[in-house]
Design a protein around this motif. Structure first.
Motif, PDB file in Angstrom:
ATOM      1  N   SER A 150     -46.360 -34.931  -2.500  1.00 23.18           N
ATOM      2  CA  SER A 150     -45.264 -34.619  -1.592  1.00 23.18           C
ATOM      3  C   SER A 150     -45.838 -34.267  -0.224  1.00 23.18           C
ATOM      4  O   SER A 150     -46.818 -33.543  -0.112  1.00 23.18           O
ATOM      5  CB  SER A 150     -44.446 -33.448  -2.119  1.00 23.18           C
ATOM      6  OG  SER A 150     -43.820 -33.804  -3.322  1.00 23.18           O
ATOM      7  N   MET A 183     -44.085 -32.728   2.233  1.00 24.43           N
ATOM      8  CA  MET A 183     -43.494 -31.518   2.789  1.00 24.43           C
ATOM      9  C   MET A 183     -43.223 -30.516   1.676  1.00 24.43           C
ATOM     10  O   MET A 183     -42.983 -30.899   0.536  1.00 24.43           O
ATOM     11  CB  MET A 183     -42.153 -31.825   3.459  1.00 24.43           C
ATOM     12  CG  MET A 183     -42.198 -32.702   4.639  1.00 24.43           C
ATOM     13  SD  MET A 183     -40.500 -32.862   5.240  1.00 24.43           S
ATOM     14  CE  MET A 183     -40.790 -33.729   6.734  1.00 24.43           C
ATOM     15  N   GLN A 197     -39.986 -26.761   4.449  1.00 28.53           N
ATOM     16  CA  GLN A 197     -40.104 -27.704   5.565  1.00 28.53           C
ATOM     17  C   GLN A 197     -39.023 -28.777   5.482  1.00 28.53           C
ATOM     18  O   GLN A 197     -38.410 -29.142   6.494  1.00 28.53           O
ATOM     19  CB  GLN A 197     -41.478 -28.363   5.559  1.00 28.53           C
ATOM     20  CG  GLN A 197     -42.615 -27.447   5.908  1.00 28.53           C
ATOM     21  CD  GLN A 197     -43.957 -28.116   5.700  1.00 28.53           C
ATOM     22  OE1 GLN A 197     -44.100 -28.992   4.844  1.00 28.53           O
ATOM     23  NE2 GLN A 197     -44.945 -27.690   6.470  1.00 28.53           N
ATOM     24  N   GLU A 198     -38.783 -29.266   4.286  1.00 25.64           N
ATOM     25  CA  GLU A 198     -37.782 -30.312   4.116  1.00 25.64           C
ATOM     26  C   GLU A 198     -36.379 -29.794   4.425  1.00 25.64           C
ATOM     27  O   GLU A 198     -35.593 -30.470   5.104  1.00 25.64           O
ATOM     28  CB  GLU A 198     -37.838 -30.836   2.675  1.00 25.64           C
ATOM     29  CG  GLU A 198     -36.932 -32.013   2.419  1.00 25.64           C
ATOM     30  CD  GLU A 198     -37.078 -32.562   1.017  1.00 25.64           C
ATOM     31  OE1 GLU A 198     -36.141 -33.245   0.586  1.00 25.64           O
ATOM     32  OE2 GLU A 198     -38.104 -32.313   0.370  1.00 25.64           O
TER      33      GLU A 198
END
Length: 120
Positions: free
Chosen positions: A87, A89, A93-94
């Motif tokens: 991943s 992020m 953050q996402e």
């Protein structure tokens, strides 16, 4: 057709204890497959699959995992997989990125994918 064999990592009594001690349904099914192959040698994967109500590929895969990794084959199993090391992020953050995109979209500043790519 191939006949399946499991390596004797555990005795049949130890396999039965492992099977009975499982609280997760998936792990119970996995140990049920290993126990069935161990106690009924000389059968083909199709026979185990029809008996246990699964597909033969799952039988092959689990026997292969057990033979390769031994009695602890079930400790490294992970279901899902969206949040792996690959991943890019973190969840925080996402979510912050999505909030920013949502705010800009509400204002009409994002119309196409290219507009999103410019922001990232």
């Amino acid at each position: 057709m191939l006949q399946l064999k499991v390596k004797p990592h555990l005795s049949k009594q130890a396999l039965l204890k492992k099977l009975q001690g499982q609280k997760d349904v998936r792990l119970f099914q996995y140990w049920q497959i290993i126990y069935s192959v161990s106690t009924n040698p000389g059968k083909q994967a199709e026979e185990y699959a029809s008996l246990l109500g699964i597909n033969k590929e799952k039988v092959y895969r689990l026997v292969q995992l057990y033979n390769k990794d031994g009695a602890d084959f079930d400790t490294g199993l992970v279901w899902g997989g969206r949040r792996e090391q690959r991943s890019h992020m973190s969840l925080k953050q996402e979510s912050s990125l999505l909030k920013t995109l949502e705010q800009k979209a509400v204002k009409g500043q994002i119309l196409t994918v290219n507009d999103i790519k410019k922001l990232i």
